[in-house]
Write an enzyme that holds these catalytic residues in place. Structure first.
Site, PDB file in Angstrom:
ATOM      1  N   THR A 232      -2.445  20.119 -30.973  1.00  0.00           N
ATOM      2  CA  THR A 232      -3.610  19.520 -31.634  1.00  0.00           C
ATOM      3  C   THR A 232      -3.722  19.985 -33.088  1.00  0.00           C
ATOM      4  O   THR A 232      -4.813  20.227 -33.597  1.00  0.00           O
ATOM      5  CB  THR A 232      -4.902  19.854 -30.869  1.00  0.00           C
ATOM      6  OG1 THR A 232      -4.904  21.275 -30.617  1.00  0.00           O
ATOM      7  CG2 THR A 232      -4.984  19.110 -29.564  1.00  0.00           C
TER       8      THR A 232
ATOM      9  N   ALA B 204      -2.755  19.112 -37.206  1.00  0.00           N
ATOM     10  CA  ALA B 204      -3.194  17.991 -38.038  1.00  0.00           C
ATOM     11  C   ALA B 204      -2.503  16.688 -37.654  1.00  0.00           C
ATOM     12  O   ALA B 204      -3.155  15.668 -37.407  1.00  0.00           O
ATOM     13  CB  ALA B 204      -2.938  18.315 -39.506  1.00  0.00           C
TER      14      ALA B 204
ATOM     15  N   LYS C 275      14.522  11.089 -43.919  1.00  0.00           N
ATOM     16  CA  LYS C 275      13.376  11.958 -44.210  1.00  0.00           C
ATOM     17  C   LYS C 275      13.855  13.355 -44.618  1.00  0.00           C
ATOM     18  O   LYS C 275      13.294  13.991 -45.504  1.00  0.00           O
ATOM     19  CB  LYS C 275      12.439  12.040 -43.003  1.00  0.00           C
ATOM     20  CG  LYS C 275      11.117  12.734 -43.350  1.00  0.00           C
ATOM     21  CD  LYS C 275      10.089  12.753 -42.236  1.00  0.00           C
ATOM     22  CE  LYS C 275       8.785  13.353 -42.766  1.00  0.00           C
ATOM     23  NZ  LYS C 275       7.848  13.726 -41.703  1.00  0.00           N
TER      24      LYS C 275
ATOM     25  N   ASN D 289      13.076  16.401 -47.397  1.00  0.00           N
ATOM     26  CA  ASN D 289      12.564  17.673 -46.860  1.00  0.00           C
ATOM     27  C   ASN D 289      13.502  18.847 -47.087  1.00  0.00           C
ATOM     28  O   ASN D 289      13.046  19.958 -47.369  1.00  0.00           O
ATOM     29  CB  ASN D 289      12.299  17.539 -45.352  1.00  0.00           C
ATOM     30  CG  ASN D 289      10.938  16.937 -45.064  1.00  0.00           C
ATOM     31  OD1 ASN D 289      10.034  16.990 -45.890  1.00  0.00           O
ATOM     32  ND2 ASN D 289      10.783  16.347 -43.889  1.00  0.00           N
TER      33      ASN D 289
ATOM     34  N   ASN E  40      11.024  21.114 -49.361  1.00  0.00           N
ATOM     35  CA  ASN E  40      10.234  22.052 -48.562  1.00  0.00           C
ATOM     36  C   ASN E  40      10.680  23.495 -48.795  1.00  0.00           C
ATOM     37  O   ASN E  40       9.864  24.326 -49.191  1.00  0.00           O
ATOM     38  CB  ASN E  40      10.267  21.660 -47.072  1.00  0.00           C
ATOM     39  CG  ASN E  40       9.120  20.733 -46.706  1.00  0.00           C
ATOM     40  OD1 ASN E  40       7.977  21.157 -46.644  1.00  0.00           O
ATOM     41  ND2 ASN E  40       9.415  19.466 -46.498  1.00  0.00           N
TER      42      ASN E  40
END
Lengths: 310, 310
Positions: free
Chosen positions: A12, A14, A189, A193, A197
């Site tokens: 749970t 974001a 993606k 990243n 990142n």
């Protein structure tokens, strides 16, 4: 009456809360397994502030563990971080029933294989979120930008279950796209990243604007992307070289922001070093590809991650 | 009576103060040009706490600028940092007279060329300090470990002036060695400095022990050293491959300490990014050598340095 789609969410944070909340808005029966935030979510649900309109996500059921579910989920959505210390197979094992599809809404490359091997009778759906969203506190999520989701059957194809999920997302108002080659979408993606990142963390907390403005760092990010493209080709999902330039230009145009890895670092949370870089290097090794830039980033990020958590 | 050797020091940091102080102990007339620490050094000299015995270095003269010297120095010792913002030629130009030897007691590779070209009539002596020493405050230096100095004529040879300097150091009790190939000695020192100085900063302030214990970082340092060895060969001063293993083993055995670059970083002082990595990459480019690991370190350290000073 058409039976409602039953969904169970693990994670749970974001991303999980936001997308599960949207599926709930579209009419699915979404239950969630919550851990540290259990009592908050159980009592008050999850309040989501979103550029698509604020909403209050009240899960069908809030559980402490998958073992409490006692139902047959149509979709098990896994939205946890991909970390060596999280055993996803163990986490979900009590809830995987015949006909349950396992949706991996997570970052990284080659993250599906272990789950697919552990649950050979279940469909694996791989999903990628392109979204700026953060959990400001337990039970509160702030969706600041973007929101597109891309999904497909793993390792390839678009199953009827993928289409069901796609339609639910579309009904909720999100930009959604299903793809025949979801692994290629993961490589695409990763192309952004894998440099940005780690660099945002290693360069002492630089936002995307600082990184791309610095000439040597821009060149370094290009060299890293070049290595990713070579691996993607060997892996049978070739990315086009022109994407390097596109990624650089897009990053130059973006409103500068802190990457999710940098936010993890700053909040002393474990970073997805293995999902983003470790797995990439494992594939490079398998195909005998030389990746000095990625290896350097991996070594640096590993020790920084370790020091940050100690 | 033999005339005393006249020495003028630029740069009253830890290294310069320590070695100039030892030359003064050995009987040389050592004057110093001091900047921010001028009044402290003028009034009280420099107190040196040393594993070889504490001593108080009272310079023959303390000057605000080289222009005030009005004498002919036998040796001009430059012990400033090697930084793009320090114009050493401009700094020393008023003091370079016929017969003055310029001694570069500094870090880095290929740092002599510009000075040699600016003062073609003067001998350049290149010198390397292997020492743990720090300036604790203006006028106070703490010499904690080691102390050996290696020197030679640039670009090669051992001149009579080198021998004079060597004998003064020896008289002062320091381990000293003159070499016919001082450039090779610089490559040898760089072999350790190029990986471990930058890595200590980039890895979030790791001491040498933390770095060498981390498996991926040890492998990365070996890859960086391999690149240095290849460049040293192309440069005509080939280092032996076995030195990689020796450096790793020595680092494993060392009492862990913070590198000088890390101390600079922590004190928000500019780091010698160009002298250690930039010049190395320029040479690699000149010889057409591929250096992905060094390039990555350079890009990262450049942006970290910039951010640290802003």
């Amino acid at each position: 009456m058409k039976q409602k789609v039953k969904i169970l969410l693990f994670g749970t944070g974001a991303v999980g809360s936001f997308y599960a909340g949207k599926l709930s808005q579209a009419g699915a029966l979404v239950s969630v397994v919550a851990r540290s935030d259990y009592s908050v979510v159980k009592n008050s649900g999850i309040k989501i502030k979103s550029i698509y309109g604020d909403f209050h996500f009240i899960p069908h059921r809030v559980l402490k563990s998958g073992a409490d579910y006692n139902d047959v989920p149509d979709f098990i959505i896994v939205a946890t971080k991909v970390l060596p210390e999280i055993d996803i197979c163990d986490l979900i094992k009590d809830t995987v029933k015949s006909g349950s599809s396992i949706v991996l809404l997570q970052n990284g490359i080659d993250i599906e294989k272990g789950i697919a091997m552990a649950f050979p009778g279940n469909e694996i759906i791989s999903a990628l979120a392109f979204v700026c969203v953060s959990r400001t506190e337990y039970g509160f999520v702030d969706h600041q930008d973007y929101g597109r989701i891309v999904l497909g059957s793993y390792p390839s194809g678009i199953s009827s279950k993928v289409i069901i999920l796609e339609e639910l997302f579309r009904e909720s108002g999100l930009p959604v796209e299903s793809t025949n080659d979801v692994i290629a979408a993961r490589w695409r993606k990763l192309l952004w990243n894998a440099p940005f990142n780690p660099l945002s963390v290693i360069c002492n907390g630089a936002d995307t604007g600082e990184l791309i403005q610095h000439n040597d760092i821009r060149k370094l990010s290009e060299a890293i992307m070049k290595e990713i493209i070579i691996i993607s080709k060997a892996d049978g999902h070739p990315l086009d070289e022109s994407l390097i330039r596109k990624n650089v230009e897009d990053t130059e145009k973006m409103t500068p922001y802190k990457t999710s890895m940098l936010l993890d670092y700053e909040n002393k949370r474990p970073m997805e070093v293995e999902a983003i870089l470790g797995n990439t290097l494992t594939l490079a090794g398998k195909y005998g590809i030389n990746t000095p830039h990625l290896e350097t980033l991996y070594a640096l990020l590993s020790i920084i991650n370790k020091k940050n958590l100690s």
